[in-house]
Scaffold this motif. Structure first.
Motif, PDB file in Angstrom:
ATOM      1  N   VAL A   1       0.831  -1.205   0.000  1.00 23.89           N
ATOM      2  CA  VAL A   1       0.000   0.000   0.000  1.00 23.89           C
ATOM      3  C   VAL A   1       0.863   1.251   0.000  1.00 23.89           C
ATOM      4  O   VAL A   1       1.768   1.408   0.837  1.00 23.89           O
ATOM      5  CB  VAL A   1      -0.946   0.009   1.214  1.00 23.89           C
ATOM      6  CG1 VAL A   1      -1.787   1.281   1.222  1.00 23.89           C
ATOM      7  CG2 VAL A   1      -1.846  -1.223   1.190  1.00 23.89           C
ATOM      8  N   GLN A   2       0.572   2.141  -0.927  1.00 26.28           N
ATOM      9  CA  GLN A   2       1.150   3.482  -0.959  1.00 26.28           C
ATOM     10  C   GLN A   2       0.009   4.494  -0.916  1.00 26.28           C
ATOM     11  O   GLN A   2      -1.156   4.144  -1.148  1.00 26.28           O
ATOM     12  CB  GLN A   2       1.999   3.680  -2.219  1.00 26.28           C
ATOM     13  CG  GLN A   2       2.991   2.568  -2.506  1.00 26.28           C
ATOM     14  CD  GLN A   2       4.006   2.363  -1.405  1.00 26.28           C
ATOM     15  OE1 GLN A   2       4.307   3.286  -0.644  1.00 26.28           O
ATOM     16  NE2 GLN A   2       4.532   1.140  -1.304  1.00 26.28           N
ATOM     17  N   MET A   3       0.360   5.742  -0.598  1.00 27.15           N
ATOM     18  CA  MET A   3      -0.656   6.807  -0.501  1.00 27.15           C
ATOM     19  C   MET A   3      -0.337   7.916  -1.477  1.00 27.15           C
ATOM     20  O   MET A   3       0.825   8.297  -1.657  1.00 27.15           O
ATOM     21  CB  MET A   3      -0.700   7.368   0.918  1.00 27.15           C
ATOM     22  CG  MET A   3      -1.126   6.377   1.978  1.00 27.15           C
ATOM     23  SD  MET A   3      -2.838   5.837   1.831  1.00 27.15           S
ATOM     24  CE  MET A   3      -3.697   7.344   2.232  1.00 27.15           C
ATOM     25  N   SER A   4      -1.376   8.434  -2.102  1.00 27.74           N
ATOM     26  CA  SER A   4      -1.209   9.613  -2.945  1.00 27.74           C
ATOM     27  C   SER A   4      -1.268  10.873  -2.086  1.00 27.74           C
ATOM     28  O   SER A   4      -1.625  10.831  -0.897  1.00 27.74           O
ATOM     29  CB  SER A   4      -2.297   9.651  -4.016  1.00 27.74           C
ATOM     30  OG  SER A   4      -3.566   9.870  -3.418  1.00 27.74           O
TER      31      SER A   4
ATOM     32  N   ILE B   1      10.848  10.104  -7.089  1.00 29.85           N
ATOM     33  CA  ILE B   1       9.543  10.780  -7.215  1.00 29.85           C
ATOM     34  C   ILE B   1       8.565   9.933  -6.430  1.00 29.85           C
ATOM     35  O   ILE B   1       8.292   8.788  -6.803  1.00 29.85           O
ATOM     36  CB  ILE B   1       9.124  10.905  -8.688  1.00 29.85           C
ATOM     37  CG1 ILE B   1      10.167  11.702  -9.477  1.00 29.85           C
ATOM     38  CG2 ILE B   1       7.751  11.555  -8.801  1.00 29.85           C
ATOM     39  CD1 ILE B   1       9.927  11.734 -10.969  1.00 29.85           C
ATOM     40  N   PHE B   2       8.048  10.483  -5.335  1.00 28.42           N
ATOM     41  CA  PHE B   2       7.301   9.684  -4.371  1.00 28.42           C
ATOM     42  C   PHE B   2       5.797   9.861  -4.542  1.00 28.42           C
ATOM     43  O   PHE B   2       5.321  10.958  -4.870  1.00 28.42           O
ATOM     44  CB  PHE B   2       7.745  10.040  -2.957  1.00 28.42           C
ATOM     45  CG  PHE B   2       9.177   9.694  -2.684  1.00 28.42           C
ATOM     46  CD1 PHE B   2       9.525   8.408  -2.325  1.00 28.42           C
ATOM     47  CD2 PHE B   2      10.184  10.646  -2.838  1.00 28.42           C
ATOM     48  CE1 PHE B   2      10.850   8.064  -2.101  1.00 28.42           C
ATOM     49  CE2 PHE B   2      11.510  10.320  -2.617  1.00 28.42           C
ATOM     50  CZ  PHE B   2      11.842   9.029  -2.254  1.00 28.42           C
ATOM     51  N   SER B   3       5.097   8.771  -4.278  1.00 30.63           N
ATOM     52  CA  SER B   3       3.646   8.770  -4.483  1.00 30.63           C
ATOM     53  C   SER B   3       2.947   9.828  -3.646  1.00 30.63           C
ATOM     54  O   SER B   3       1.957  10.423  -4.077  1.00 30.63           O
ATOM     55  CB  SER B   3       3.081   7.385  -4.160  1.00 30.63           C
ATOM     56  OG  SER B   3       3.249   7.072  -2.787  1.00 30.63           O
TER      57      SER B   3
ATOM     58  N   ALA C   1      -4.939  11.519  -9.383  1.00 34.63           N
ATOM     59  CA  ALA C   1      -5.167  11.817 -10.796  1.00 34.63           C
ATOM     60  C   ALA C   1      -3.844  11.892 -11.550  1.00 34.63           C
ATOM     61  O   ALA C   1      -3.737  11.418 -12.690  1.00 34.63           O
ATOM     62  CB  ALA C   1      -5.933  13.133 -10.938  1.00 34.63           C
ATOM     63  N   GLU C   2      -2.827  12.460 -10.911  1.00 36.36           N
ATOM     64  CA  GLU C   2      -1.518  12.528 -11.551  1.00 36.36           C
ATOM     65  C   GLU C   2      -0.902  11.139 -11.691  1.00 36.36           C
ATOM     66  O   GLU C   2      -0.278  10.820 -12.718  1.00 36.36           O
ATOM     67  CB  GLU C   2      -0.592  13.442 -10.746  1.00 36.36           C
ATOM     68  CG  GLU C   2      -0.975  14.913 -10.844  1.00 36.36           C
ATOM     69  CD  GLU C   2      -0.169  15.785  -9.903  1.00 36.36           C
ATOM     70  OE1 GLU C   2       0.103  16.947 -10.267  1.00 36.36           O
ATOM     71  OE2 GLU C   2       0.195  15.308  -8.797  1.00 36.36           O
ATOM     72  N   ILE C   3      -1.065  10.317 -10.680  1.00 35.19           N
ATOM     73  CA  ILE C   3      -0.534   8.951 -10.750  1.00 35.19           C
ATOM     74  C   ILE C   3      -1.243   8.151 -11.845  1.00 35.19           C
ATOM     75  O   ILE C   3      -0.618   7.399 -12.599  1.00 35.19           O
ATOM     76  CB  ILE C   3      -0.678   8.260  -9.387  1.00 35.19           C
ATOM     77  CG1 ILE C   3       0.255   8.922  -8.368  1.00 35.19           C
ATOM     78  CG2 ILE C   3      -0.362   6.766  -9.486  1.00 35.19           C
ATOM     79  CD1 ILE C   3       0.033   8.490  -6.941  1.00 35.19           C
TER      80      ILE C   3
END
Length: 508
Positions: A398-401, A440-442, A448-450
């Motif tokens: 799991v990563q977070m935007s 470049i980190f999430s 939306a960018e991811i």
């Protein structure tokens, strides 16, 4: 512990409680395996394809060494066929060696460094240490085997003697295949493979193959009496068959004529499944169907676990074997392989399963970012492929935007697995607590960018070894939110899901 940390731990605790409740709700009910129908093979005679060990377990030990032969028998199918490439000494003794020259497979060059000779072999000048220049006693007393494919282990080099044909026959392999590649060359030097075979009375020899039509015809009656199958071997389509002086591509046009002197054919595997310029499989040729129609068995050569093959197989040698025997259209009648246990397992355990692959005990198959060897990791296509391939547990790191959307991705740094460097280079920052290099980190990008980025398949060995993964799908698929991932797992009734929390201090 300050207030921010307490809040963080509370959120993580709530998540884990939710997660374990969810796991309990989405575990699939145990499946009762359906009765497996009797296997029906699409070989010429309907029997299981043969596993033919080229020089025993030659993927590990030197070809046709005693250890290679013994290990092949003990680790492969009960009906294993042992293949020996026949070479002739100057006193007419038959040896099992891959080539007419000794230097690539033995220690001969170190023992007799100035003994190289040049012979014309089928119109080409070849230089080396030729078997026919030495007596059997000289070879047995002085020469040892080495691994003749230099990318394979060399730890057994120089430790094992050369095997005579009679040595291999003496271990009584279930079946024995003698490959006679150079009869015309030996005949020019007054050595006869046919005479040698007659001295053995063809005893214990199940198959004899040769790319020379004249040789096969010359032993036809003897082979018939001994119930030995004769196999005609096709070489490169543009090569010349020495008896007829025709190209093998021309002989290929009349398979019915081969039936007059042989019961089967041996071809390089690309006669059946050729590769395109991008290293993917072309549609299958009609060769197997045409040969079977002519009453000929078909054996394919060129199989080894450590050869680079089509991207269609994703570096899985078992998948390549299955492509030739379990494609629903045809099956070859056997393989020539350097790794007979792998071929045996593919035929005996993995074929005709239709997704119901056997498992050992209660072992679970847990994915790493889905089927990340075939699609970019943590994408919808990677997870779908993993489920299709029978994975029990699918995983999500799991990563977070920046705007608080939890999604699946292997790392907080998205530079290696997306095209972020081309779009968000200015967002690169240093976070030593996560990694020593910039990234470049999430959590610096909105969801939306991811979503606007293209995923990229990771190939861990692409730089050092040149091993790319499935380039046709290198940017395929879409990243999934955690919610979508959990819903997917529930809908597919997987045994479980694995949630991995990473870099949690930087998510809020």
């Amino acid at each position: 512990m300050h207030a921010g940390s307490i809040k963080q731990h509370a959120k993580m605790l709530r998540f884990f409680i939710f997660f374990f409740l969810f796991i309990h709700s989405c575990v699939a009910a145990p499946k009762i395996p359906a009765a497996v129908p009797a296997t029906k093979w699409l070989t010429l005679n309907g029997q299981e394809p043969a596993v033919v060990a080229r020089g025993g377990f030659s993927g590990l030990f030197p070809e046709s060494s005693a250890s290679a032969n013994d290990l092949a028998i003990s680790t492969s199918s009960p009906g294993l066929t042992m293949l020996c490439n026949l070479q002739m000494t100057k006193d007419g003794v038959g040896l099992c060696l891959s080539d007419i020259r000794l230097d690539n497979a033995t220690t001969i060059s170190t023992l007799f460094p100035k003994a190289q000779k040049t012979y014309k072999v089928y119109g080409q000048d070849l230089k080396g240490w030729f078997v026919l220049d030495y007596s059997a006693d000289t070879i047995f007393s002085n020469v040892s085997l080495v691994q003749n494919i230099f990318s394979r282990p060399s730890i057994f080099d120089g430790q094992m003697p050369v095997s005579a044909v009679e040595d291999v026959l003496g271990i009584k392999p279930p079946k024995f295949w003698l490959s006679v590649q150079y009869d015309a060359f030996y005949m020019e030097h007054k050595l006869s493979a046919a005479a040698y075979l007659r001295s053995l009375r063809f005893r214990g020899i199940t198959f004899i193959s040769s790319p020379e039509i004249g040789f096969l015809k010359s032993i036809g009656m003897d082979a018939l009496r001994a119930k030995t199958k004769l196999i005609f071997e096709f070489k490169d389509p543009e090569a010349i068959e020495p008896t007829t002086n025709k190209k093998y591509s021309e002989i290929l046009k009349n398979l019915a004529a081969i039936k007059a002197f042989a019961s089967g054919v041996l071809v390089p595997k690309d006669y059946i499944w050729a590769l395109d310029s991008a290293n993917y499989l072309k549609p299958a040729s009609t060769f197997v169907a045409d040969a079977h129609k002519a009453g000929l068995e078909v054996y394919a050569s060129g199989f080894a676990n450590d050869y680079r093959t089509s991207y269609n197989y994703s570096y899985d040698p078992s998948a390549e074997y299955l492509q030739f025997v379990d494609n629903g259209q045809f099956s070859v009648d056997g393989f020539i392989t350097d790794f007979p246990p792998t071929a045996s397992q593919a035929i005996s355990c993995l074929s005709h399963q239709k997704g119901n692959l056997p498992k050992i005990g209660n072992a679970l198959v847990i994915t790493h970012n889905g089927a990340s060897g075939e699609y970019p990791g943590c994408t919808d296509l990677a997870y779908q492929k993993a489920v299709d391939d029978g994975a029990d547990v699918i995983d999500c790191s799991v990563q977070m935007s920046k705007d608080g959307i939890a999604f699946c991705h292997d790392s907080a740094d998205i530079t290696a697995t997306t095209n972020a460097m081309t779009t968000f280079m200015s967002r690169a920052t240093s976070v030593p607590e996560i990694q020593p290099t910039n990234g470049i980190f999430s959590f610096d990008l909105t969801w939306a960018e991811i979503q606007s980025l293209k995923p990229q398949i990771q190939s861990p060995f692409s730089t050092s070894g040149g091993f790319q993964r499935n380039p046709a799908n290198k940017n395929a698929g879409k990243f999934m939110t955690l919610v979508d991932f959990l819903e997917f797992g529930k809908a597919k009734a997987v045994t479980g899901v694995l949630i991995n929390i990473q870099a949690s201090l930087f998510h809020y």
